[in-house]
Design an enzyme around this catalytic site. Structure first.
Site, PDB file in Angstrom:
ATOM      1  N   GLY A 256       3.238  -4.148  16.283  1.00  0.00           N
ATOM      2  CA  GLY A 256       2.926  -3.847  14.920  1.00  0.00           C
ATOM      3  C   GLY A 256       4.172  -4.363  13.780  1.00  0.00           C
ATOM      4  O   GLY A 256       5.103  -5.325  14.184  1.00  0.00           O
ATOM      5  N   CYS A 257       4.690  -3.573  12.967  1.00  0.00           N
ATOM      6  CA  CYS A 257       5.512  -3.745  11.870  1.00  0.00           C
ATOM      7  C   CYS A 257       6.991  -3.544  12.702  1.00  0.00           C
ATOM      8  O   CYS A 257       7.907  -4.215  12.122  1.00  0.00           O
ATOM      9  CB  CYS A 257       5.310  -2.750  10.953  1.00  0.00           C
ATOM     10  SG  CYS A 257       3.960  -2.840   9.774  1.00  0.00           S
ATOM     11  N   ALA A 258       7.046  -2.877  13.729  1.00  0.00           N
ATOM     12  CA  ALA A 258       8.227  -3.025  14.549  1.00  0.00           C
ATOM     13  C   ALA A 258       8.458  -3.941  15.137  1.00  0.00           C
ATOM     14  O   ALA A 258       9.563  -4.117  15.848  1.00  0.00           O
ATOM     15  CB  ALA A 258       8.168  -1.601  15.381  1.00  0.00           C
TER      16      ALA A 258
END
Length: 348
Positions: free
Chosen positions: A140-142
């Protein structure tokens, strides 16, 4: 052993521009009158910190009945275009031919395709038949910062080899008119599409040295962020508010991560954070005891591009590089797990 260095960085966005005002109108058409709580959550379109975003399809496309086949086709088409655009720019800046890339790390969590994206564009790009492929899903965003960690370690393990990292996301394909939930409305207000590409090599020079990388996963937090999967496509999971969690817990995690490298927050001269939303940016400033408003590049990227998930932090880094990195920079991003990924960069 020679540390990996970022040799070049490039970003790319798709052609369709969506103003936040048009996105709000879209949401009213999709949810108004059908979702009893819509009016209470609709204010997120004005408080998100976003002025406009880019998408792989025009806005009217998202109002059609869409299922897995339509969304998957759009993902493959959009992600391949973004990959090649960003990768070519990064390679040109590095002065490399695609055939000179030894390893490709592709980070993407907004669609599923086998063969993976880098394989689909290999012929068009001109990658070597011997190139090693490392597709990464689910961060995801990481994923941008975690992908940088993977790419840096691969480059460091083979000094002189060229590693291409591409983070490409088509978050808008998760827009779901059929899901009448607060989380879905928030996602519709935040998500956008984009890509970033970096070339890394373990040798002198470059834009910045990747000094150290780390991850931290908080226990019992699977419900904070993720995807649900059904016949219509991917559906967003936001079962707990992220800003309060970040404000309460991220600072301690960052300090512990830095301590493992013999560092403290006082050793960090600049922060480059993933701007998940306006409230998340403010929460990060509070968690890190930074002056409010210090994360100006994060807010500027959010305003112009929205939350593109994994690539977004590299749009912030691109701005930081343009003005010159100080001695030590801490990159951070949070993603499903619920987890945080970090990387410290040293000025070249």
């Amino acid at each position: 052993m020679q540390k990996a260095r970022i040799v070049s960085l490039a970003t790319a966005v798709p052609p369709h521009v969506i103003s936040q005002a048009d996105a709000a109108s879209f949401a009213t058409s999709a949810f108004g009158g059908r979702f009893e709580g819509f009016e209470q959550v609709a204010g997120v379109f004005m408080t998100s910190g976003i002025r406009r975003r880019r998408a792989v399809r025009p806005l009217e496309w998202y109002l059609q009945p869409l299922g897995w086949p339509e969304r998957s086709e759009a993902y493959v088409d959009g992600a391949c275009r973004l990959f090649t655009d960003a990768a070519r720019r990064a390679l040109d800046t590095a002065g490399l031919r695609p055939s000179e890339i030894d390893t490709i790390v592709t980070v993407s969590s907004t669609g599923i395709t086998t063969p993976s994206i880098e394989a689909r564009v290999a012929g068009e790009m001109g990658f070597s038949a011997n190139v090693e492929r490392v597709p990464v899903f689910g961060l995801g965003c990481a994923g941008g910062v975690s992908g940088l960690s993977i790419a840096a370690r691969l480059a460091q393990s083979r000094p002189g080899s060229n590693v291409l990292l591409v983070a490409v996301e088509t978050c808008t394909l998760s827009f779901r008119a059929d899901q009448l939930t607060k989380a879905n409305v928030v996602a519709t207000a935040l998500f956008a599409d984009g890509a970033a590409a970096l070339v890394l090599r373990a040798e002198e020079g470059g834009l910045a040295e990747v000094e150290a990388t780390a991850q931290h996963t908080w226990p019992d937090t699977l419900d904070i962020m993720g995807w649900s999967v059904d016949a219509e496509g991917l559906g967003v999971i936001f079962d707990r508010s992220i800003p309060p969690f970040a404000e309460e817990h991220f600072g301690a995690a960052a300090r512990a991560i830095l301590a493992r490298s013999g560092l403290s927050l006082a050793d960090i001269d600049r922060f480059v954070c993933h701007p998940g939303g306006a409230k998340v940016v403010t929460a990060l400033e509070r968690a890190l005891a930074l002056p409010q408003g210090l994360l100006a590049d994060e807010r500027a990227v959010l305003e112009e591009y929205g939350n593109m998930s994994a690539p977004t932090v590299f749009f912030v880094l691109e701005r930081a590089l343009a003005t010159g990195l100080p001695q030590r920079t801490l990159m951070t991003a949070m993603g499903p797990g619920f987890s945080a990924a970090t990387a410290t960069l040293l000025a070249a």
